[in-house]
Design an enzyme around this catalytic site. Structure first.
Site, short mmCIF file in Angstrom:
data_model
loop_
_atom_site.label_atom_id
_atom_site.label_comp_id
_atom_site.label_asym_id
_atom_site.label_seq_id
_atom_site.Cartn_x
_atom_site.Cartn_y
_atom_site.Cartn_z
N CYS A 184 0.74 -1.24 -0.06
CA CYS A 184 -0.02 -0.06 -0.09
C CYS A 184 0.81 1.22 -0.16
CB CYS A 184 -0.93 -0.03 1.21
SG CYS A 184 -2.03 1.28 1.29
N GLU A 192 -8.97 -0.49 -3.35
CA GLU A 192 -9.26 0.86 -3.03
C GLU A 192 -10.35 1.13 -2.46
OE1 GLU A 192 -6.96 2.65 -3.75
OE2 GLU A 192 -5.80 0.96 -4.82
C1 FHF Z 1 -0.37 -0.49 -5.14
N1 FHF Z 1 1.67 -1.25 -6.20
O1 FHF Z 1 -0.42 0.01 -6.25
C2 FHF Z 1 1.09 -1.29 -4.98
C3 FHF Z 1 1.72 -1.02 -3.63
C4 FHF Z 1 -3.54 -4.59 -4.92
O2 FHF Z 1 -4.77 2.19 -2.41
O3 FHF Z 1 0.63 -3.11 -7.06
O4 FHF Z 1 -2.03 1.75 -1.89
F1 FHF Z 1 3.02 -0.71 -10.49
C5 FHF Z 1 -3.80 1.93 -3.10
C6 FHF Z 1 1.99 -3.77 -11.86
C7 FHF Z 1 1.35 -4.36 -10.86
C8 FHF Z 1 2.38 -2.62 -11.83
C9 FHF Z 1 1.58 -3.91 -9.60
C10 FHF Z 1 -3.66 -3.26 -4.70
C11 FHF Z 1 -2.37 -2.50 -4.44
C12 FHF Z 1 -2.62 -1.15 -4.28
C13 FHF Z 1 -1.59 1.27 -4.10
N2 FHF Z 1 2.25 -1.88 -8.38
C14 FHF Z 1 1.51 -2.07 -7.24
C15 FHF Z 1 2.52 -1.86 -10.55
C16 FHF Z 1 2.11 -2.54 -9.54
C17 FHF Z 1 -1.43 -0.22 -4.19
N3 FHF Z 1 -2.34 1.62 -3.00
C18 FHF Z 1 2.96 -1.79 -3.55
C19 FHF Z 1 2.05 0.59 -3.83
ZN ZN Z 2 -3.58 1.30 -0.30
#
Ligand code: FHF
Ligand code: ZN
Length: 191
Positions: free
Chosen positions: A114, A158
């Site tokens: 996260c 989310e």
């Molecule tokens: C992310 N990053 O986006 C994670 C975190 C499963 O509330 O997953 O906290 F950049 C929102 C391909 C695959 C490309 C994965 C939901 C995760 C939500 C953000 N990155 C990714 C990518 C990723 C959280 N968040 C590790 C930052």
């Molecule tokens: Zn998050």
């Protein structure tokens, strides 16, 4: 533009609030926030921009993570095919709702992370494998989508933020690596 300094972290009370529904039409400030959130995700996934501004690559962000307690999220899930440039799912979701979901669950093999959590948390996060969502887009149009697997997991992470729920709340505290029966583990696309 939004950077990591705009993202509030674990311990901030806003992350534990139930966010308020947005009233339509959106104000200019709300529209700007929406577009900034989606732009943040695109920037964070662009290697050069991410390096330049020290952005953590993300696929989703919720307004409460920016200390705005309103029911708005942005999602930008890239394709998992090497030669496909179209994202799997990319949109701004206003007042999103899961209207139905599969009984079957899934989870990411590497667990979840996260933007608001600056530590590794071990354990499986059970999610519904398929969901049907309804939301309003920034144009004010009602949208309905069926999502499965990774995009469905992201949207559930989310929507949890809109309800004050953190991903680690869903990890079994007694046995973080316990896999409920009939749960299919999804390979995580990161790294
Ligand atoms: C992310 N990053 O986006 C994670 C975190 C499963 O509330 O997953 O906290 F950049 C929102 C391909 C695959 C490309 C994965 C939901 C995760 C939500 C953000 N990155 C990714 C990518 C990723 C959280 N968040 C590790 C930052
Ligand atoms: Zn998050």
């Amino acid at each position: 533009m939004l950077t990591m300094t705009d993202v509030i972290r674990e311990g901030h009370p806003t992350l534990r609030k139930v966010a308020d529904p947005l009233i339509l039409p959106l104000t200019d400030d709300e529209k700007k926030l929406a577009y900034d959130m989606l732009e943040f995700l695109k920037n964070s996934q662009d290697a050069e921009t991410a390096e330049k501004y020290d952005l953590r690559p993300g696929v989703g962000i919720a307004a409460p993570q920016l200390n705005v307690s309103k029911r708005m999220i942005a999602v930008h899930v890239p394709s998992d095919l090497p030669d496909e440039t179209e994202p799997q799912f990319s949109d701004i979701l206003i007042n999103p709702k899961i209207i139905s979901h599969s009984v079957k669950q899934t989870c990411l093999s590497e667990g979840e992370g996260c933007l608001s959590v600056d530590r590794e948390v071990e354990g499986y996060v059970p999610r519904n494998k398929r969901i049907r969502i309804e939301y309003v887009d920034t144009e004010g149009n009602r949208q309905s989508r069926r999502l499965k697997d990774f995009p469905a997991i992201v949207v559930q992470h989310e929507i949890d933020h809109l309800n004050g729920i953190m991903f680690f709340d869903r990890i079994d505290p007694d046995n973080p690596m316990a896999l409920p029966k009939d749960l299919e583990v999804l390979g995580y696309e990161e790294d």
